[in-house]
Design an enzyme around this catalytic site. Structure first.
Site, PDB file in Angstrom:
ATOM      1  N   HIS A  76       0.795  -1.225   0.000  1.00 55.73           N
ATOM      2  CA  HIS A  76       0.000   0.000   0.000  1.00 55.73           C
ATOM      3  C   HIS A  76       0.829   1.277   0.000  1.00 55.73           C
ATOM      4  CE1 HIS A  76       0.702  -0.099   4.396  1.00 55.73           C
ATOM      5  NE2 HIS A  76       0.406   1.178   4.378  1.00 55.73           N
ATOM      6  N   GLU A  80       3.567   5.300  -3.269  1.00 54.89           N
ATOM      7  CA  GLU A  80       3.648   6.636  -2.669  1.00 54.89           C
ATOM      8  C   GLU A  80       5.038   6.957  -2.144  1.00 54.89           C
ATOM      9  OE1 GLU A  80       1.589   9.005   1.098  1.00 54.89           O
ATOM     10  OE2 GLU A  80       0.608   7.253   0.239  1.00 54.89           O
ATOM     11  N   ASP A  81       5.738   5.951  -1.596  1.00 53.98           N
ATOM     12  CA  ASP A  81       6.979   6.233  -0.856  1.00 53.98           C
ATOM     13  C   ASP A  81       8.245   5.637  -1.454  1.00 53.98           C
ATOM     14  OD1 ASP A  81       5.461   7.597   1.005  1.00 53.98           O
ATOM     15  OD2 ASP A  81       5.231   5.873   2.331  1.00 53.98           O
TER      16      ASP A  81
END
Length: 631
Positions: A76, A80-81
């Site tokens: 997840h 994004e990271d």
């Protein structure tokens, strides 16, 4: 526990629930996450991969979801990271997993002036239109973040805790995820206001210790009677959560010792098979057994009149079913009893995960709210407040004139009912007939009310309706009319919140205003919770310093009548504490004195000293603030 031990434990849990092929895919996702998160660490100093493992464990163990959402939970944060792209995820795990990962990934706001938090909330809620599993993954992510919030700075703790209380915990409640909701609420309060949390926790622990023996003696005759008639049931007395007690105290401005139903007696049973009609369904047998238990226990103990609530025939929107009743306890207090089958209990804990039908109906209802929200040109915090309020509360069921059921949030008014019927009915609602009585449209509705709305084409929404409207639909239409009518509202120019009245020494939070000023609230102020959840970027750490300034505080004092009471009170405040009194009123009813007094203090510490002094006066029973409790 080190990463390798966590990994092996996770693999063991996965293999116990999933096929060999599914287990292998989940392991592949784990190693992909571990690769991309290599060299990353959490604020706790732990390797970052521990977080995806924990989220995936919640999705697997607590939510009992399938392989795809578990894989998405592991991945997840990679888009994004890390350097991974959504195409990387799609290539290895397919469109289903890629959709789930993309949904829980934070994206850049579509409007530069919109709060990032509001945009994130809108994005997650939009997932309802396609797949609820994405939202469940986000709840699991938030739950683990809350469990590890201690390592964050205080400002970050306040922001995340406020978001949780404002959005995630109510959402978990709406989905029927009681265990997750309760943990989120407690953790949120623990970080928002650690002092209040610790005080209530201590009071609760002491209460349980003092009253456990009495509760056991009270329950024993019930256990004995159920066993005699052949009902397989457990009877237990469980304390309410710290958050639920705090919320009740906050809403009613009651002290801990004034609260009723600090504990709940649970009777959980297996439905009886022996009935005169053997063709009854399992659901009917559950109800038959619950009513039989009700008749048995009300023969043992006195029932509080009109206290029985039947959530079996009319379940809450999240699927909760139970029979509630209040019985006289052996300590002179009413005992709240919940009668549930073991299956009802399971559904009450796991909600949408245990019973898909009810939550699907709620999702359909909520889609209409989303459509209205998406169609709105604004993304202001006020509009979002309105939308969240539509699913924050528990539900009540009321009835239209034709007998049809209308589901509304608890504490809704006839205004909400009118707009639920049709926007034209709401826009021209002039009066209401509730249970055959003429009432104002601002009247708060109760469960089971029969409602009919009277309209007038020349009558229009009033600004006062906003104070009683609970649903997003009602509030949005009211505001739309008021805006079209060009009624300009002025925002007060102040520094200290006029709702919660913070004092030096209080647990406070500040918000930077565009003009450079700082608006200061108590951490538990409703307005602060809303602002923190939506505008976390403007939170600033503040510390109100004690100086020569004084602040007005209203106190309410209850005492048993005696000579010289008011004289002793005035001497304590003026002579001993050297504080000014703004005004004082006192009334005596049946030897009980209620005194309202306004005093001017320099800090919360000085106020607490004053309260201790007042409580030490002979015959004084209670001291509390008119606005906000003192523990």
């Amino acid at each position: 526990m080190d990463v390798e031990s966590l990994q092996n434990n996770f693999f063991s849990q996965i293999s116990a629930r999933h096929t060999k092929e599914e287990t292998e895919r989940i392991k592949q996702a784990y190693f992909m996450a571990k690769k991309f998160h290599e060299g990353q660490f959490r604020k706790t100093g732990e390797p970052y991969i521990i977080h995806p493992i924990a989220v995936a464990q919640i999705v697997n163990n607590d939510m009992q979801l399938g392989a795809a959402p578990i894989i998405a939970a592991l991945l997840h944060d990679v888009v994004e990271d890390t350097a991974a792209s959504i195409d990387d995820v799609r290539e290895q795990f397919g469109d289903e997993v890629a959709y789930l990962v993309n949904t829980v990934t934070k994206h850049q706001p579509t409007q530069v002036d919109a709060s990032k938090q509001v945009e994130n909330f809108k994005q997650m809620l939009a997932a309802f239109n396609f797949d609820i599993r994405a939202l469940l993954i986000k709840l699991a992510d938030r739950l683990h973040n809350m469990r590890t919030l201690k390592s964050m700075k205080v400002e970050k703790q306040l922001k995340i805790a406020a978001e949780t209380d404002f959005f995630y915990a109510p959402l978990a409640n709406r989905l029927g995820l009681y265990l997750i909701k309760s943990e989120l609420e407690n953790l949120g309060l623990q970080y928002r206001s650690p002092y209040e949390y610790s005080v209530i926790q201590e009071q609760l622990n002491n209460y349980v210790i003092q009253h456990t023996d009495a509760a056991e003696r009270w329950m024993e005759p019930i256990r004995k009677r159920l066993k005699e008639v052949g009902i397989n049931a457990t009877v237990s007395c469980d304390p309410r959560t710290v958050y639920s007690l705090w919320y009740k105290m906050h809403q009613t401005r009651a002290s801990f010792k004034e609260l009723e139903h600090i504990r709940v007696v649970h009777i959980n049973y297996e439905p009886m098979e022996k009935w005169d009609n053997p063709g009854r369904t399992l659901t009917q047998k559950e109800k038959d057994t619950a009513l039989y238990i009700y008749s048995l226990i009300t023969e043992i103990y006195t029932e509080k009149p009109y206290s029985m609530l039947n959530y079996i025939d009319t379940p809450k929107a999240n699927g909760y079913r139970s029979l509630h009743v209040k019985l006289m306890g052996n300590e002179g207090r009413w005992m709240e009893v919940h009668i549930q089958s073991n299956e009802m209990r399971r559904v009450s804990q796991y909600g949408c995960l245990a019973q898909q039908g009810n939550v699907e109906q709620w999702i359909e209802r909520f889609k209409h709210v989303l459509q209205d929200f998406s169609a709105s040109a604004t993304s202001t915090g006020q509009t979002f407040d309105d939308m969240v309020s539509s699913f924050y509360h528990d539900d009540i069921i009321v009835f239209a004139a034709d007998g049809s059921k209308i589901t509304l949030p608890d504490e809704s008014s006839a205004v909400d009912f009118a707009y639920e019927i049709h926007s034209d009915v709401g826009d021209h609602a002039k009066y209401a007939i509730i249970n055959d009585k003429l009432c104002a449209v601002t009247t708060i509705l109760n469960r089971g009310d029969r409602v009919k709305i009277g309209t007038d084409p020349d009558y229009h929404p009033q600004e006062s309706w906003l104070k009683v409207a609970q649903t997003y639909r009602a509030r949005s239409f009211i505001r739309r009319y008021l805006k079209q009518a060009a009624e300009n509202e002025k925002n007060p120019d102040y520094i200290l919140c006029e709702q919660c009245h913070p004092l030096p020494g209080d647990e406070v939070v500040g918000f930077r205003l565009p003009d450079g000023n700082t608006l200061i609230h108590k951490c538990n102020c409703d307005k602060a919770l809303s602002l923190s959840s939506q505008a976390g970027d403007v939170i600033t750490k503040v510390d109100l310093q004690v100086d020569d300034d004084t602040y007005p505080v209203g106190l309410i004092i209850k005492a048993v009548n005696r000579d010289r009471y008011l004289l002793d009170l005035a001497k304590l405040i003026s002579d001993e504490m050297k504080l000014s009194i703004g005004e004082i009123t006192s009334a005596t009813t049946d030897e009980i004195i209620e005194t309202k007094i306004k005093v001017f203090v320099h800090s919360i510490s000085e106020l607490k000293t004053l309260v201790v002094g007042i409580q030490a006066l002979p015959n004084v029973y209670e001291v509390r603030r008119e606005s906000g409790r003192i523990l």
